[in-house]
Design a protein around this motif. Structure first.
Motif, PDB file in Angstrom:
ATOM      1  N   VAL A  72       0.081  24.586 -23.310  1.00 26.38           N
ATOM      2  CA  VAL A  72       0.187  26.008 -22.977  1.00 26.38           C
ATOM      3  C   VAL A  72      -1.208  26.615 -22.883  1.00 26.38           C
ATOM      4  CG1 VAL A  72       1.061  28.266 -23.720  1.00 26.38           C
ATOM      5  CG2 VAL A  72       2.402  26.197 -24.171  1.00 26.38           C
ATOM      6  N   THR A  73      -1.431  27.395 -21.829  1.00 24.06           N
ATOM      7  CA  THR A  73      -2.677  28.136 -21.659  1.00 24.06           C
ATOM      8  C   THR A  73      -2.349  29.615 -21.545  1.00 24.06           C
ATOM      9  OG1 THR A  73      -3.707  26.311 -20.450  1.00 24.06           O
ATOM     10  CG2 THR A  73      -4.717  28.487 -20.187  1.00 24.06           C
ATOM     11  N   GLN A  74      -3.076  30.457 -22.277  1.00 27.95           N
ATOM     12  CA  GLN A  74      -2.926  31.906 -22.127  1.00 27.95           C
ATOM     13  C   GLN A  74      -3.964  32.414 -21.127  1.00 27.95           C
ATOM     14  OE1 GLN A  74      -1.159  33.136 -26.542  1.00 27.95           O
ATOM     15  NE2 GLN A  74      -2.968  34.161 -25.759  1.00 27.95           N
ATOM     16  N   ASP A  75      -3.536  33.319 -20.257  1.00 27.50           N
ATOM     17  CA  ASP A  75      -4.438  33.895 -19.256  1.00 27.50           C
ATOM     18  C   ASP A  75      -4.279  35.408 -19.297  1.00 27.50           C
ATOM     19  OD1 ASP A  75      -5.813  34.772 -16.950  1.00 27.50           O
ATOM     20  OD2 ASP A  75      -5.434  32.868 -15.922  1.00 27.50           O
ATOM     21  N   ASP A  76      -5.306  36.093 -19.768  1.00 25.89           N
ATOM     22  CA  ASP A  76      -5.253  37.544 -19.938  1.00 25.89           C
ATOM     23  C   ASP A  76      -5.083  38.274 -18.604  1.00 25.89           C
ATOM     24  OD1 ASP A  76      -5.507  39.799 -21.822  1.00 25.89           O
ATOM     25  OD2 ASP A  76      -7.308  40.284 -20.664  1.00 25.89           O
ATOM     26  N   ARG A  77      -5.428  37.622 -17.515  1.00 25.05           N
ATOM     27  CA  ARG A  77      -5.380  38.278 -16.200  1.00 25.05           C
ATOM     28  C   ARG A  77      -3.951  38.478 -15.684  1.00 25.05           C
ATOM     29  NH1 ARG A  77      -9.238  34.169 -13.134  1.00 25.05           N
ATOM     30  NH2 ARG A  77      -7.749  32.802 -14.220  1.00 25.05           N
ATOM     31  N   ILE A  78      -2.975  37.782 -16.276  1.00 22.53           N
ATOM     32  CA  ILE A  78      -1.589  37.953 -15.811  1.00 22.53           C
ATOM     33  C   ILE A  78      -0.769  38.821 -16.764  1.00 22.53           C
ATOM     34  CG2 ILE A  78      -1.569  35.853 -14.405  1.00 22.53           C
ATOM     35  CD1 ILE A  78       0.062  34.514 -16.694  1.00 22.53           C
ATOM     36  N   ARG A  79      -1.463  39.586 -17.623  1.00 26.82           N
ATOM     37  CA  ARG A  79      -0.733  40.578 -18.420  1.00 26.82           C
ATOM     38  C   ARG A  79      -0.248  41.701 -17.497  1.00 26.82           C
ATOM     39  NH1 ARG A  79      -5.990  41.863 -18.504  1.00 26.82           N
ATOM     40  NH2 ARG A  79      -6.571  44.062 -18.513  1.00 26.82           N
ATOM     41  N   GLU A  80       0.641  42.526 -18.012  1.00 25.25           N
ATOM     42  CA  GLU A  80       1.230  43.609 -17.210  1.00 25.25           C
ATOM     43  C   GLU A  80       0.189  44.677 -16.882  1.00 25.25           C
ATOM     44  OE1 GLU A  80       3.043  44.686 -14.934  1.00 25.25           O
ATOM     45  OE2 GLU A  80       5.029  44.534 -15.880  1.00 25.25           O
ATOM     46  N   ALA A 130      -6.302  35.302 -10.724  1.00 27.71           N
ATOM     47  CA  ALA A 130      -5.667  34.320 -11.613  1.00 27.71           C
ATOM     48  C   ALA A 130      -4.766  33.381 -10.816  1.00 27.71           C
ATOM     49  CB  ALA A 130      -4.856  35.041 -12.687  1.00 27.71           C
ATOM     50  N   TRP A 131      -3.989  33.930  -9.890  1.00 28.02           N
ATOM     51  CA  TRP A 131      -3.067  33.146  -9.078  1.00 28.02           C
ATOM     52  C   TRP A 131      -3.811  32.061  -8.295  1.00 28.02           C
ATOM     53  CZ3 TRP A 131       1.593  31.530  -8.572  1.00 28.02           C
ATOM     54  CH2 TRP A 131       2.140  31.170  -7.342  1.00 28.02           C
ATOM     55  N   GLU A 132      -4.918  32.415  -7.664  1.00 24.68           N
ATOM     56  CA  GLU A 132      -5.713  31.434  -6.909  1.00 24.68           C
ATOM     57  C   GLU A 132      -6.297  30.377  -7.847  1.00 24.68           C
ATOM     58  OE1 GLU A 132      -5.763  31.229  -3.657  1.00 24.68           O
ATOM     59  OE2 GLU A 132      -4.561  33.043  -3.460  1.00 24.68           O
ATOM     60  N   ASP A 133      -6.794  30.811  -8.995  1.00 28.97           N
ATOM     61  CA  ASP A 133      -7.373  29.864  -9.957  1.00 28.97           C
ATOM     62  C   ASP A 133      -6.325  28.882 -10.478  1.00 28.97           C
ATOM     63  OD1 ASP A 133      -9.804  31.110  -9.656  1.00 28.97           O
ATOM     64  OD2 ASP A 133      -9.784  32.117 -11.608  1.00 28.97           O
ATOM     65  N   ILE A 134      -5.123  29.381 -10.764  1.00 30.54           N
ATOM     66  CA  ILE A 134      -4.043  28.531 -11.276  1.00 30.54           C
ATOM     67  C   ILE A 134      -3.652  27.486 -10.234  1.00 30.54           C
ATOM     68  CG2 ILE A 134      -1.586  28.551 -11.911  1.00 30.54           C
ATOM     69  CD1 ILE A 134      -2.243  31.337 -13.269  1.00 30.54           C
ATOM     70  N   GLN A 135      -3.582  27.895  -8.964  1.00 37.29           N
ATOM     71  CA  GLN A 135      -3.263  26.935  -7.905  1.00 37.29           C
ATOM     72  C   GLN A 135      -4.309  25.829  -7.817  1.00 37.29           C
ATOM     73  OE1 GLN A 135      -1.971  28.655  -4.033  1.00 37.29           O
ATOM     74  NE2 GLN A 135      -2.084  30.607  -5.123  1.00 37.29           N
ATOM     75  N   GLN A 136      -5.575  26.200  -7.941  1.00 40.24           N
ATOM     76  CA  GLN A 136      -6.646  25.198  -7.847  1.00 40.24           C
ATOM     77  C   GLN A 136      -6.675  24.302  -9.076  1.00 40.24           C
ATOM     78  OE1 GLN A 136     -10.401  27.073  -6.943  1.00 40.24           O
ATOM     79  NE2 GLN A 136      -9.576  28.166  -5.169  1.00 40.24           N
ATOM     80  N   ARG A 137      -6.546  24.922 -10.240  1.00 40.82           N
ATOM     81  CA  ARG A 137      -6.637  24.146 -11.486  1.00 40.82           C
ATOM     82  C   ARG A 137      -5.496  23.144 -11.626  1.00 40.82           C
ATOM     83  NH1 ARG A 137      -6.588  26.511 -17.736  1.00 40.82           N
ATOM     84  NH2 ARG A 137      -6.599  24.470 -18.732  1.00 40.82           N
ATOM     85  N   PHE A 138      -4.314  23.531 -11.179  1.00 41.40           N
ATOM     86  CA  PHE A 138      -3.132  22.693 -11.360  1.00 41.40           C
ATOM     87  C   PHE A 138      -2.610  22.154 -10.029  1.00 41.40           C
ATOM     88  CE2 PHE A 138      -3.148  25.728 -14.943  1.00 41.40           C
ATOM     89  CZ  PHE A 138      -3.313  24.818 -15.983  1.00 41.40           C
ATOM     90  N   CYS A 139      -3.508  21.919  -9.119  1.00 38.84           N
ATOM     91  CA  CYS A 139      -3.143  21.410  -7.793  1.00 38.84           C
ATOM     92  C   CYS A 139      -2.346  20.109  -7.918  1.00 38.84           C
ATOM     93  CB  CYS A 139      -4.420  21.179  -6.971  1.00 38.84           C
ATOM     94  SG  CYS A 139      -4.110  20.701  -5.269  1.00 38.84           S
ATOM     95  N   HIS A 148       5.008  38.980 -16.383  1.00 40.71           N
ATOM     96  CA  HIS A 148       5.684  40.276 -16.381  1.00 40.71           C
ATOM     97  C   HIS A 148       6.192  40.638 -14.987  1.00 40.71           C
ATOM     98  CE1 HIS A 148       3.821  40.944 -20.360  1.00 40.71           C
ATOM     99  NE2 HIS A 148       2.819  40.279 -19.819  1.00 40.71           N
ATOM    100  N   GLY A 149       7.077  41.633 -14.939  1.00 37.93           N
ATOM    101  CA  GLY A 149       7.621  42.072 -13.667  1.00 37.93           C
ATOM    102  C   GLY A 149       6.548  42.491 -12.678  1.00 37.93           C
ATOM    103  N   GLY A 150       5.548  43.230 -13.158  1.00 35.63           N
ATOM    104  CA  GLY A 150       4.487  43.694 -12.277  1.00 35.63           C
ATOM    105  C   GLY A 150       3.684  42.564 -11.673  1.00 35.63           C
ATOM    106  N   ALA A 151       3.323  41.588 -12.488  1.00 34.37           N
ATOM    107  CA  ALA A 151       2.526  40.453 -11.998  1.00 34.37           C
ATOM    108  C   ALA A 151       3.327  39.621 -10.996  1.00 34.37           C
ATOM    109  CB  ALA A 151       2.070  39.588 -13.170  1.00 34.37           C
ATOM    110  N   ILE A 152       4.618  39.405 -11.280  1.00 33.51           N
ATOM    111  CA  ILE A 152       5.457  38.639 -10.347  1.00 33.51           C
ATOM    112  C   ILE A 152       5.619  39.400  -9.040  1.00 33.51           C
ATOM    113  CG2 ILE A 152       7.773  37.706  -9.948  1.00 33.51           C
ATOM    114  CD1 ILE A 152       7.859  37.069 -12.981  1.00 33.51           C
ATOM    115  N   ARG A 153       5.836  40.711  -9.120  1.00 28.38           N
ATOM    116  CA  ARG A 153       5.917  41.521  -7.889  1.00 28.38           C
ATOM    117  C   ARG A 153       4.644  41.370  -7.057  1.00 28.38           C
ATOM    118  NH1 ARG A 153       8.371  45.134 -11.568  1.00 28.38           N
ATOM    119  NH2 ARG A 153      10.566  45.481 -11.038  1.00 28.38           N
ATOM    120  N   MET A 154       3.503  41.386  -7.728  1.00 28.70           N
ATOM    121  CA  MET A 154       2.233  41.301  -7.009  1.00 28.70           C
ATOM    122  C   MET A 154       2.074  39.946  -6.309  1.00 28.70           C
ATOM    123  SD  MET A 154      -0.221  43.162  -6.125  1.00 28.70           S
ATOM    124  CE  MET A 154      -0.033  44.561  -7.244  1.00 28.70           C
TER     125      MET A 154
END
Length: 198
Positions: A72-80, A130-139, A148-154
């Protein structure tokens, strides 16, 4: 090569009827049940979990990771998004004190953010970075993103190229999962499955 990223919104919290962007309420018992039901309905064997640091996401992420030995990794950038003066207040309360501003926000959150809240463009910038970084890191991996709802909407808004001022039109229910598949062999084709809600 395909990267699989499943977007899971947290379940019901102790104050789900309030604007709680940075306010850190935990899940209720129902919220925990919703989230276990959501992940148990999936066939994907995730190789990594990325979570918001807020308790309503992180507590479940660590429990799930521990149960199935998933890192598990926590990423502060995907908080609400932070709701400023509206934090920890309900729509019903705001209709008595700030009805015009609340109505404008619902119609166009891009131009009418909550007073002293995080602007939608700033929120978009941090979530999509964060989304771009996650795609690259876990390619090439299978990842569960608990947020959260807001982050998923975005993220959904970005994938579908939906107008940012209409981001609130995207329905993201508690403990719903949206599946994103990124096909790197086909000129970076991103497919988004409909949400599978509890």
């Amino acid at each position: 090569m395909t990267t699989s990223i499943d977007l899971l919104r947290h379940g019901v919290t102790e104050n789900s009827q309030r604007y709680c962007g940075s306010t850190d309420y935990p899940l209720t018992q129902l919220g925990w049940t919703q989230m276990w039901h959501a992940v148990n309905s999936q066939s994907t064997q995730w190789q990594h979990i990325v979570t918001s640091p807020l308790a309503r996401c992180a507590d479940f992420a660590h429990a799930l990771g521990q149960r199935y030995s998933i890192p598990v990794t926590q990423d502060d950038r995907i908080r609400e998004i932070h709701f400023g003066d509206w934090e920890d207040r309900s729509s019903a309360e705001l209709m008595h004190t700030d009805a015009d501003a609340l109505s404008r926000f619902w119609q166009n959150p891009l131009d009418y953010p909550p007073p002293n809240g995080e602007h939608l463009l700033d929120f978009k910038a941090r979530v999509l970075t964060a989304w771009e970084d996650i795609q690259q890191r876990f390619c090439g991996k299978k990842v569960l993103l608990i947020t959260h709802g807001g982050a998923i909407r975005m993220i959904v808004c970005h994938i579908l190229q939906h107008p940012l001022e209409r981001v609130l039109d995207i329905d993201v229910r508690h403990a719903s999962i949206r599946q994103v598949r990124i096909d790197h062999a086909k000129a970076y084709r991103v497919t988004l499955a409909p949400d599978s809600s509890v």
